[in-house]
Enzyme design. Structure first.
Site, PDB file in Angstrom:
ATOM      1  N   ARG A  83       0.863  -1.185   0.000  1.00  0.00           N
ATOM      2  CA  ARG A  83       0.000   0.000   0.000  1.00  0.00           C
ATOM      3  C   ARG A  83       0.895   1.229   0.000  1.00  0.00           C
ATOM      4  O   ARG A  83       1.729   1.386   0.883  1.00  0.00           O
ATOM      5  CB  ARG A  83      -0.911   0.015   1.225  1.00  0.00           C
ATOM      6  CG  ARG A  83      -2.150   0.918   1.049  1.00  0.00           C
ATOM      7  CD  ARG A  83      -2.930   1.070   2.351  1.00  0.00           C
ATOM      8  NE  ARG A  83      -2.123   1.787   3.305  1.00  0.00           N
ATOM      9  CZ  ARG A  83      -1.996   1.450   4.591  1.00  0.00           C
ATOM     10  NH1 ARG A  83      -2.638   0.426   5.099  1.00  0.00           N
ATOM     11  NH2 ARG A  83      -1.220   2.161   5.389  1.00  0.00           N
ATOM     12  N   GLU A 102       5.061   6.778   2.420  1.00  0.00           N
ATOM     13  CA  GLU A 102       5.853   5.539   2.434  1.00  0.00           C
ATOM     14  C   GLU A 102       5.112   4.475   1.635  1.00  0.00           C
ATOM     15  O   GLU A 102       3.942   4.642   1.294  1.00  0.00           O
ATOM     16  CB  GLU A 102       6.051   5.032   3.874  1.00  0.00           C
ATOM     17  CG  GLU A 102       4.738   4.669   4.551  1.00  0.00           C
ATOM     18  CD  GLU A 102       4.884   3.706   5.736  1.00  0.00           C
ATOM     19  OE1 GLU A 102       5.963   3.137   5.946  1.00  0.00           O
ATOM     20  OE2 GLU A 102       3.868   3.526   6.445  1.00  0.00           O
ATOM     21  N   ASN A 104       4.107   0.482   2.189  1.00  0.00           N
ATOM     22  CA  ASN A 104       4.083  -0.634   3.131  1.00  0.00           C
ATOM     23  C   ASN A 104       4.126  -1.925   2.334  1.00  0.00           C
ATOM     24  O   ASN A 104       3.227  -2.184   1.538  1.00  0.00           O
ATOM     25  CB  ASN A 104       2.795  -0.591   3.959  1.00  0.00           C
ATOM     26  CG  ASN A 104       2.645   0.736   4.676  1.00  0.00           C
ATOM     27  OD1 ASN A 104       3.256   0.957   5.709  1.00  0.00           O
ATOM     28  ND2 ASN A 104       1.866   1.652   4.101  1.00  0.00           N
ATOM     29  N   SER A 109      -2.638  -3.014   5.854  1.00  0.00           N
ATOM     30  CA  SER A 109      -3.962  -3.409   6.350  1.00  0.00           C
ATOM     31  C   SER A 109      -5.067  -2.434   5.962  1.00  0.00           C
ATOM     32  O   SER A 109      -4.844  -1.443   5.270  1.00  0.00           O
ATOM     33  CB  SER A 109      -3.913  -3.601   7.860  1.00  0.00           C
ATOM     34  OG  SER A 109      -3.426  -2.440   8.467  1.00  0.00           O
ATOM     35  N   LYS A 263      12.425   2.196   5.525  1.00  0.00           N
ATOM     36  CA  LYS A 263      12.550   3.642   5.335  1.00  0.00           C
ATOM     37  C   LYS A 263      13.897   3.979   4.688  1.00  0.00           C
ATOM     38  O   LYS A 263      13.998   4.921   3.896  1.00  0.00           O
ATOM     39  CB  LYS A 263      12.414   4.365   6.681  1.00  0.00           C
ATOM     40  CG  LYS A 263      11.166   3.984   7.502  1.00  0.00           C
ATOM     41  CD  LYS A 263       9.957   4.761   7.080  1.00  0.00           C
ATOM     42  CE  LYS A 263       8.760   4.613   8.006  1.00  0.00           C
ATOM     43  NZ  LYS A 263       8.026   3.339   7.987  1.00  0.00           N
ATOM     44  N   LYS A 322      12.719   9.704  11.027  1.00  0.00           N
ATOM     45  CA  LYS A 322      12.088   8.376  11.021  1.00  0.00           C
ATOM     46  C   LYS A 322      13.071   7.245  11.287  1.00  0.00           C
ATOM     47  O   LYS A 322      14.049   7.095  10.553  1.00  0.00           O
ATOM     48  CB  LYS A 322      11.447   8.113   9.656  1.00  0.00           C
ATOM     49  CG  LYS A 322      10.353   9.089   9.264  1.00  0.00           C
ATOM     50  CD  LYS A 322       9.628   8.574   8.033  1.00  0.00           C
ATOM     51  CE  LYS A 322       8.457   9.466   7.675  1.00  0.00           C
ATOM     52  NZ  LYS A 322       7.637   8.874   6.610  1.00  0.00           N
ATOM     53  N   GLU A 326       7.746   0.297  11.676  1.00  0.00           N
ATOM     54  CA  GLU A 326       6.439   0.365  11.035  1.00  0.00           C
ATOM     55  C   GLU A 326       5.362   0.438  12.113  1.00  0.00           C
ATOM     56  O   GLU A 326       5.609   0.164  13.276  1.00  0.00           O
ATOM     57  CB  GLU A 326       6.190  -0.896  10.197  1.00  0.00           C
ATOM     58  CG  GLU A 326       7.240  -1.168   9.136  1.00  0.00           C
ATOM     59  CD  GLU A 326       7.242  -0.119   8.039  1.00  0.00           C
ATOM     60  OE1 GLU A 326       6.179   0.442   7.752  1.00  0.00           O
ATOM     61  OE2 GLU A 326       8.322   0.147   7.492  1.00  0.00           O
ATOM     62  N   GLY A 327       4.154   0.785  11.684  1.00  0.00           N
ATOM     63  CA  GLY A 327       3.012   0.666  12.583  1.00  0.00           C
ATOM     64  C   GLY A 327       2.605   1.946  13.272  1.00  0.00           C
ATOM     65  O   GLY A 327       1.658   1.961  14.058  1.00  0.00           O
ATOM     66  N   ARG A 408      -7.527   7.575   5.233  1.00  0.00           N
ATOM     67  CA  ARG A 408      -7.511   7.659   6.700  1.00  0.00           C
ATOM     68  C   ARG A 408      -7.393   9.123   7.085  1.00  0.00           C
ATOM     69  O   ARG A 408      -6.630   9.872   6.475  1.00  0.00           O
ATOM     70  CB  ARG A 408      -6.318   6.890   7.261  1.00  0.00           C
ATOM     71  CG  ARG A 408      -6.422   5.393   7.054  1.00  0.00           C
ATOM     72  CD  ARG A 408      -5.149   4.698   7.470  1.00  0.00           C
ATOM     73  NE  ARG A 408      -4.023   5.133   6.670  1.00  0.00           N
ATOM     74  CZ  ARG A 408      -2.749   4.888   6.967  1.00  0.00           C
ATOM     75  NH1 ARG A 408      -2.436   4.216   8.065  1.00  0.00           N
ATOM     76  NH2 ARG A 408      -1.784   5.325   6.193  1.00  0.00           N
TER      77      ARG A 408
HETATM   78  P1  ADP Z   1       4.789   4.005   9.764  1.00  0.00           P
HETATM   79  O1  ADP Z   1       5.577   2.947   9.106  1.00  0.00           O
HETATM   80  O2  ADP Z   1       4.951   4.046  11.236  1.00  0.00           O
HETATM   81  O3  ADP Z   1       3.352   4.005   9.306  1.00  0.00           O
HETATM   82  P2  ADP Z   1       4.994   6.491   8.285  1.00  0.00           P
HETATM   83  O4  ADP Z   1       6.154   6.904   7.467  1.00  0.00           O
HETATM   84  O5  ADP Z   1       3.776   6.092   7.530  1.00  0.00           O
HETATM   85  O6  ADP Z   1       5.474   5.343   9.259  1.00  0.00           O
HETATM   86  O7  ADP Z   1       4.635   7.655   9.281  1.00  0.00           O
HETATM   87  C1  ADP Z   1       3.580   7.539  10.208  1.00  0.00           C
HETATM   88  C2  ADP Z   1       2.671   8.746  10.135  1.00  0.00           C
HETATM   89  O8  ADP Z   1       3.419   9.938  10.359  1.00  0.00           O
HETATM   90  C3  ADP Z   1       2.024   8.923   8.791  1.00  0.00           C
HETATM   91  O9  ADP Z   1       0.814   8.193   8.724  1.00  0.00           O
HETATM   92  C4  ADP Z   1       1.791  10.429   8.731  1.00  0.00           C
HETATM   93  O10 ADP Z   1       0.619  10.769   9.432  1.00  0.00           O
HETATM   94  C5  ADP Z   1       2.982  10.974   9.509  1.00  0.00           C
HETATM   95  N1  ADP Z   1       4.062  11.332   8.595  1.00  0.00           N
HETATM   96  C6  ADP Z   1       5.025  10.502   8.117  1.00  0.00           C
HETATM   97  N2  ADP Z   1       5.845  11.138   7.277  1.00  0.00           N
HETATM   98  C7  ADP Z   1       5.411  12.403   7.201  1.00  0.00           C
HETATM   99  C8  ADP Z   1       5.843  13.569   6.497  1.00  0.00           C
HETATM  100  N3  ADP Z   1       6.907  13.540   5.699  1.00  0.00           N
HETATM  101  N4  ADP Z   1       5.145  14.719   6.678  1.00  0.00           N
HETATM  102  C9  ADP Z   1       4.074  14.765   7.491  1.00  0.00           C
HETATM  103  N5  ADP Z   1       3.609  13.705   8.183  1.00  0.00           N
HETATM  104  C10 ADP Z   1       4.275  12.529   8.054  1.00  0.00           C
HETATM  105 MG    MG Z   2       2.557   4.536   7.545  1.00  0.00          MG
END
Ligand code: ADP
Ligand code: MG
Length: 432
Positions: A83, A102, A104, A109, A263, A322, A326-327, A408
């Site tokens: 996704r 990102e 996944n 899910s 990442k 970051k 994940e999660g 979401r």
């Molecule tokens: P995870 O693997 O924990 O889902 P993500 O990279 O999806 O990691 O980051 C988790 C959440 O953080 C995202 O769903 C988003 O809401 C926020 N986020 C992540 N990267 C960014 C970004 N570059 N700018 C703004 N919000 C972010």
């Molecule tokens: Mg995410």
């Protein structure tokens, strides 16, 4: 034992139609990319070299990857369910643009539950006397698309009596999401079993041809909905994971594809020339993907990393820090980002993180409905996910699809976290 409704927005959220189309149009490219990375040992080795020195979890996954490669892959069918997530970055002139958060590549899910949300929001709109608007909500059924991928892999495995195994958590919080996909498989007369790593450790075995058996049942496909964070593993679970990866069952994803979703890999992809090297002769696909990239920066030790770290410390609100996790709920923002980065700026520990430009979407009002929570209007931002499904047999892609979407939405005061983390809620795009 306890059932709650999944959290959702009262109303669908406006999503720019052009950006929605753009996200769908680039999904097959991302499927090809993830698949290409998973087959490129040199790239994975080189990209993750600095990370696995300091991040035990990634190192452990990587060592299973190397072990399986050394032994030789027992299966030539590969199934990917991913996704790709995006936010709509608001430019200085107010024009939104699609920026990838990102991809996944394991346990992506909510394809099941979100197959129901358009109907929920359609009903709400009708109750509000907006049946014209209700009729404009797009149908969306990722659970079917995901199941079609699993079914294809099952068919190519080539044993009528073999089952599909969902590898699930010790405590099952999102079982109904999984059941939606599972039921699609039963409807196609494919048997599904649900097992935990612990069950695999206790009852899983391989025969001479590396066929995987659980309790005497042959397993054609292993679909992981678990195994993406360190807390999913103890020593026995790691052994179970290795057994599954060595087996002839089709793994969704295989260990290489899980690594392709880290990442650190995402950050390296943004370097000039990297996409071209991974997908030679596919300039248009490369351009479509690159258009969705936000700024991503390596914190590897050296001059480049030093500069980036200094830049982030000076202006922390511009970035997200970051780790390889994940999660949801792991990223660092603002003052916390600054403090952590200052502490680790001269230590190898900093290479376990990447830095990313912070996406700044335009907030909109909505109600977030959650069991046992008061009803109040919130300023919200949304994240759009597109499900990708592909199946490769040897060198040939036999399926490559975008299988539906997920929207979401969360209140702006939460910088991080998805639906499972209790922050975001399910939504439906209303195209504008
Ligand atoms: P995870 O693997 O924990 O889902 P993500 O990279 O999806 O990691 O980051 C988790 C959440 O953080 C995202 O769903 C988003 O809401 C926020 N986020 C992540 N990267 C960014 C970004 N570059 N700018 C703004 N919000 C972010
Ligand atoms: Mg995410």
């Amino acid at each position: 034992q306890v059932v709650n409704y999944a959290p959702f927005t009262l109303l669908p959220s406006a999503v720019p139609s052009a950006l929605f189309q753009q996200a769908y149009a680039v999904q097959q490219d991302f499927n090809l990319l993830v698949d290409a990375i998973s087959q490129n040992k040199e790239f994975l080795e080189h990209t993750l070299a600095s990370t696995i020195k300091v991040d035990d979890f990634t190192a452990r996954l990587f060592s299973i990857y190397m072990q399986v490669l050394e032994e030789g892959l027992a299966q030539s069918v590969f199934l990917g369910i991913n996704r790709s997530d995006y936010m709509f970055d608001c430019g200085v002139d107010g024009t939104p643009s699609l920026k990838q958060i990102e991809i996944n590549t394991i346990a992506a899910s909510f394809g099941g539950l979100t197959s129901r949300t358009a109907a929920v929001h359609g009903q709400v709109l009708k109750v509000l006397g907006k049946s014209e608007e209700a009729s404009r909500l797009l149908p969306n059924n990722p659970s079917k698309g995901l199941a079609l991928g699993i079914a294809k892999a099952w068919e190519l495995y080539g044993s009528q009596s073999a089952v599909v195994m969902f590898l699930v958590e010790e405590v099952q919080r999102n079982i109904f999401d999984q059941r939606c996909v599972e039921n699609e498989l039963w409807n196609r007369n494919i048997r599904v079993i649900r097992k935990r790593f612990r069950d695999v450790f206790e009852k899983g075995s391989l025969d001479d041809a590396k066929r995987l058996y659980m309790d005497g049942q042959e397993v054609a496909v292993v679909y992981y909905r678990e195994g993406y964070v360190p807390k999913n593993y103890d020593q026995q679970n790691w052994e179970a994971r290795l057994l599954l990866e060595r087996s002839r069952a089709v793994k969704c994803p295989d260990i290489a594809t899980q690594l392709a979703g880290t990442k650190k890999v995402q950050q390296e992809l943004s370097r000039p020339g990297t996409l071209e090297g991974l997908l030679p002769g596919r300039a248009e696909a490369v351009a479509r993907m690159r258009a969705t990239f936000a700024g991503l920066y390596s914190l590897d030790l050296g001059e480049e990393g030093d500069k980036i770290a200094a830049m982030a410390i000076a202006d922390p609100d511009r970035f997200v820090l970051k780790p390889q996790r994940e999660g949801g709920g792991n990223n660092l923002y603002g003052e916390e980002l600054r403090q952590v980065l200052e502490k680790i700026r001269d230590s190898p520990e900093r290479t376990s993180y990447i830095l990313m430009d912070k996406i700044k979407p335009q907030p909109a009002k909505n109600y977030l409905l959650r069991a046992h929570s008061p009803l109040q209007v919130s300023e919200c931002i949304s994240e759009l996910g597109i499900f990708g499904v592909y199946v490769r047999q040897g060198k040939e892609m036999v399926m490559n699809e975008a299988a539906g979407h997920l929207l979401r939405t969360k209140a702006i005061e939460h910088a991080d976290g998805g639906v499972a983390a209790g922050v975001a809620v399910l939504d439906t795009p209303y195209l504008v």
